[in-house]
Design a protein around this motif. Structure first.
Motif, mmCIF file in Angstrom:
data_model
loop_
_atom_site.group_PDB
_atom_site.id
_atom_site.type_symbol
_atom_site.label_atom_id
_atom_site.label_comp_id
_atom_site.label_asym_id
_atom_site.label_seq_id
_atom_site.Cartn_x
_atom_site.Cartn_y
_atom_site.Cartn_z
ATOM 1 N N ALA A 41 0.838 -1.201 0.000
ATOM 2 C CA ALA A 41 0.000 0.000 0.000
ATOM 3 C C ALA A 41 0.870 1.247 0.000
ATOM 4 N N GLY A 42 1.960 1.239 0.764
ATOM 5 C CA GLY A 42 2.837 2.398 0.808
ATOM 6 C C GLY A 42 3.563 2.620 -0.507
ATOM 7 N N GLY A 46 -0.053 6.433 -2.496
ATOM 8 C CA GLY A 46 -1.352 7.059 -2.327
ATOM 9 C C GLY A 46 -2.264 6.892 -3.519
ATOM 10 N N ALA A 123 -5.679 5.858 6.656
ATOM 11 C CA ALA A 123 -5.900 4.846 5.632
ATOM 12 C C ALA A 123 -5.398 3.477 6.063
ATOM 13 N N ASP A 124 -4.819 3.376 7.270
ATOM 14 C CA ASP A 124 -4.387 2.084 7.789
ATOM 15 C C ASP A 124 -5.582 1.382 8.434
ATOM 16 N N ARG A 165 -7.846 11.538 -2.686
ATOM 17 C CA ARG A 165 -6.650 10.739 -2.386
ATOM 18 C C ARG A 165 -6.872 9.830 -1.183
ATOM 19 N N GLU A 168 -8.808 6.829 -2.223
ATOM 20 C CA GLU A 168 -7.945 5.908 -2.967
ATOM 21 C C GLU A 168 -7.063 5.099 -2.020
ATOM 22 N N ARG A 169 -6.467 5.789 -1.041
ATOM 23 C CA ARG A 169 -5.579 5.089 -0.111
ATOM 24 C C ARG A 169 -6.347 4.047 0.695
ATOM 25 N N ARG A 170 -7.548 4.390 1.116
ATOM 26 C CA ARG A 170 -8.333 3.434 1.901
ATOM 27 C C ARG A 170 -8.735 2.217 1.068
ATOM 28 N N SER A 173 -5.694 0.055 0.678
ATOM 29 C CA SER A 173 -5.359 -0.708 1.881
ATOM 30 C C SER A 173 -6.201 -1.972 1.985
#
Length: 222
Positions: A41-42, A46, A123-124, A165, A168-170, A173
């Protein structure tokens, strides 16, 4: 506007090589651990995962990838019956978790509220939600003729580009966690839709809480 980013094969390959593994206590299979999931994910910076390994960003491209992997398509009424069984299993597994299981035609929609899945502005995935996603992943793996869309949404608080953003990150994850639990990447499509598809009014705290969510949409391969 929807924002999609396809991950190159080299990124997926690098993740497969560098992620640590662990043993699934339910199946005995070797799977990637959560540290590896976070690394994937990292590494995306993002961006949404898009079609993880498909260069053809179309539903047909995903179908072709799955069929090429030996997954047979469903025909006619078989698709409805197949999804009925999958829905019943998900309802049993997710009862009392805060995840809604809804049916839309032959599709199943899992609505995961942000306050259940993530911390505020994070988002974690919260560790208490891992068992829920483990159940989802096991069911998805048990029904290989299912395509999986992971869609992130946000409320209207704050700047629209920031919320895009974050959505998207969520979504990324959640998708990375499913891949970590053995879900075939070719089955996945991942996207963030920001503030564009609210399901409640953003004028109230309760409505905004409903709009901060990740949806997993399960579609039969037909």
């Amino acid at each position: 506007m929807r924002h999609l980013t396809a991950v190159s094969a080299s990124l997926v390959g690098a993740f497969a090589l560098t992620a640590c593994t662990t043993t699934d206590p339910y199946t005995g299979q070797t799977v990637r651990n959560n540290t590896g999931t976070g690394a994937l994910a990292g590494a995306l910076g993002g961006a949404a995962l898009g079609y993880l390994t498909n260069t053809n960003k179309s539903a047909e491209g995903r179908r072709n990838a799955m069929i090429g992997a030996g997954v047979g398509a469903l025909a006619g009424a078989a698709a409805g019956s197949y999804m009925d069984r999958q829905q019943a299993e998900l309802r049993r597994q997710l009862e009392g978790t805060g995840v809604d299981v809804n049916r839309q035609g032959d599709n199943i929609v899992l609505n995961m509220p942000g306050d259940v899945t993530f911390g505020v502005d994070q988002a974690d995935i919260q560790s208490r939600f891992f068992p829920v996603l483990d159940n989802v992943a096991r069911t998805i793996n048990a029904y290989p003729q299912t395509m999986v869309d992971v869609i992130g949404h946000a409320d209207s608080t704050g700047a629209a580009d920031y919320n895009q953003r974050l959505s998207e990150r969520r979504a990324g994850s959640v998708a990375a966690y499913l891949v970590n639990r053995g879900v075939m990447p070719d089955r996945l499509f991942v996207e963030g839709r920001g503030i564009n598809q609210p399901i409640a009014s953003n004028a109230t705290p309760e409505g905004r809480a409903q709009n901060r969510r990740v949806e997993i949409i399960l579609r039969p391969l037909t």
